[in-house]
Design an enzyme around this catalytic site. Structure first.
Site, mmCIF file in Angstrom:
data_model
loop_
_atom_site.group_PDB
_atom_site.id
_atom_site.type_symbol
_atom_site.label_atom_id
_atom_site.label_comp_id
_atom_site.label_asym_id
_atom_site.label_seq_id
_atom_site.Cartn_x
_atom_site.Cartn_y
_atom_site.Cartn_z
ATOM 1 N N ASP A 180 0.620 -1.288 0.049
ATOM 2 C CA ASP A 180 0.037 0.112 -0.038
ATOM 3 C C ASP A 180 0.877 1.257 0.038
ATOM 4 O O ASP A 180 0.449 2.135 -0.377
ATOM 5 C CB ASP A 180 -1.069 -0.048 1.189
ATOM 6 C CG ASP A 180 -2.108 0.776 0.951
ATOM 7 O OD1 ASP A 180 -2.555 0.897 -0.132
ATOM 8 O OD2 ASP A 180 -2.560 1.259 2.045
ATOM 9 N N LEU A 261 -8.972 4.888 1.024
ATOM 10 C CA LEU A 261 -9.172 5.772 -0.368
ATOM 11 C C LEU A 261 -7.715 6.004 -0.810
ATOM 12 O O LEU A 261 -7.566 6.972 -1.585
ATOM 13 C CB LEU A 261 -9.664 6.883 0.192
ATOM 14 C CG LEU A 261 -11.142 6.799 0.731
ATOM 15 C CD1 LEU A 261 -11.617 8.067 1.639
ATOM 16 C CD2 LEU A 261 -12.111 6.406 -0.337
ATOM 17 N N ARG A 262 -6.654 5.229 -0.308
ATOM 18 C CA ARG A 262 -5.322 5.522 -0.782
ATOM 19 C C ARG A 262 -5.160 5.448 -2.314
ATOM 20 O O ARG A 262 -4.448 6.019 -3.168
ATOM 21 C CB ARG A 262 -4.239 4.941 -0.186
ATOM 22 C CG ARG A 262 -2.964 5.724 -0.087
ATOM 23 C CD ARG A 262 -1.759 4.710 0.237
ATOM 24 N NE ARG A 262 -2.171 4.227 1.534
ATOM 25 C CZ ARG A 262 -1.957 4.696 2.869
ATOM 26 N NH1 ARG A 262 -1.530 5.919 2.751
ATOM 27 N NH2 ARG A 262 -2.091 4.059 3.872
ATOM 28 N N ALA A 263 -6.092 4.357 -2.849
ATOM 29 C CA ALA A 263 -5.883 4.253 -4.226
ATOM 30 C C ALA A 263 -6.500 5.302 -5.024
ATOM 31 O O ALA A 263 -5.636 5.675 -6.030
ATOM 32 C CB ALA A 263 -6.724 2.767 -4.732
ATOM 33 N N THR A 266 -3.839 8.166 -4.826
ATOM 34 C CA THR A 266 -2.640 8.053 -5.850
ATOM 35 C C THR A 266 -2.987 8.017 -7.475
ATOM 36 O O THR A 266 -2.324 8.896 -8.077
ATOM 37 C CB THR A 266 -2.239 6.471 -5.567
ATOM 38 O OG1 THR A 266 -1.840 6.197 -4.124
ATOM 39 C CG2 THR A 266 -0.862 6.448 -6.641
#
Ligand SMILES: [Zn+2]
Length: 324
Positions: A180, A261-263, A266
């Site tokens: 991640d 929500l990192r996807a 990014t």
């Protein structure tokens, strides 16, 4: 891989780059080449963490104690190798034994994380890294700080770097928490066409026979690449992403079932960096589509009902979301 590294260089906040693939395909050479291309960094003279003089509250405690004005020097962007067998002492830093024994002082001897600050930390075969080092890296990558509390030492110093890991997933799984932390992931394979292979072998051979002549031959191209990077960095703050595209990105992540929500974040940042590399001030659908596989592929959960590869799953989801 080159595009992913360029994106990380334009906006380090995108996160690191994970490179899966064959040995001997020039992965570490590509990282070193990019760092060598970057302009030297302005930093505080004598600082062991090469602090940015303009960092303000982000300065290390030693620099904060120096008092203004800070003396400045330019240093090359560091590329630090973290070898698999490295001890924790070597990575985080340790008590300087020589000074402790000779002068009875408790001084801190910085480690690899200190050297990598503001540069690149390269880990070959990151999937084989020992668990305790993985835990440590996850913490430091999240906080941007290395905290050492041991042997009577209490030190914290800035440790922000672009993490570049290479590895072969068949030789060991990467922990999801570490996966991640990588913004982008790419796959590098041995070229399968004769012309490319001959070209690469010729260039490598030319470099080994006369590095200076080789550098001169490519100097103009290197300069153009550097100019492109600098222009992209300057343009980045002005690049906008319309709400409609953010919605697309969100729907794509929902369709793929990515955790957290990192996807999306990014994807948004990488698409913005890609737009700025192309001299555009608005993120387009094409930017999102192009960057989606490398932003999302390593964030998918295993689906026991779907044996297709992760790139195939991302590509399929792109088709569904963008067609709707
Ligand atoms: Zn400092």
């Amino acid at each position: 891989m080159k595009q992913a590294l360029m994106i990380a260089a334009v906006d380090p906040v995108v996160g690191g780059v994970l490179v899966f693939g064959d040995r001997g395909t020039g992965k570490s050479t590509a990282v070193r080449a990019l760092a060598a291309l970057l302009p030297p960094m302005r930093s505080v003279r004598g600082c062991r963490y090469h602090c940015d003089p303009k960092a303000g509250a982000g300065l290390c405690s030693e620099c904060q104690a120096r008092g203004a004005p800070l003396e400045e020097v330019f240093v090359p962007v560091p590329v630090v190798d973290l070898p698999l067998g490295a001890t924790e002492d070597r990575v985080v830093g340790a008590l300087d034994l020589e000074r402790a024994l000779a002068h009875g002082e408790k001084a801190f001897e910085p480690g690899l994380l200190a050297r990598a600050n503001r540069g690149f930390l390269y880990i070959d075969e990151v999937n084989l890294l020992e668990d305790h080092l993985v835990d440590l890296l996850i913490d430091v990558a999240a906080s941007g700080e290395n905290v050492v509390e041991r042997e009577g030492l209490s030190v914290r110093h800035p440790a922000r770097f672009v993490l570049v890991g290479s590895g072969n997933p068949e030789e060991g799984e990467l922990r999801p928490q570490l996966l991640d932390r990588f913004g982008l992931s790419v796959e590098v394979t041995t070229p399968q066409d004769i012309a490319s292979r001959i070209d690469i072998v010729r260039r490598r051979d030319a470099y080994d026979r006369d590095p200076k002549a080789f550098a001169e031959k490519w100097a103009a191209e290197d300069r153009r690449l550097l100019e492109r990077l600098e222009a992209a960095r300057a343009l980045l703050p002005a690049v906008e992403a319309p709400d409609s595209l953010l919605e697309m990105a969100t729907r794509l992540c929902m369709a793929l079932g990515t955790d957290g929500l990192r996807a999306e974040l990014t994807l948004l940042r990488a698409a913005r960096a890609l737009a700025s590399l192309e001299g555009e001030t608005t993120v387009s659908e094409a930017h999102v589509r192009r960057i989606a596989p490398s932003s999302l592929r390593h964030r998918l959960r295993r689906d026991p009902l779907d044996e297709s590869g992760s790139t195939v799953r991302v590509t399929r989801a792109i088709g569904e979301v963008f067609a709707a």
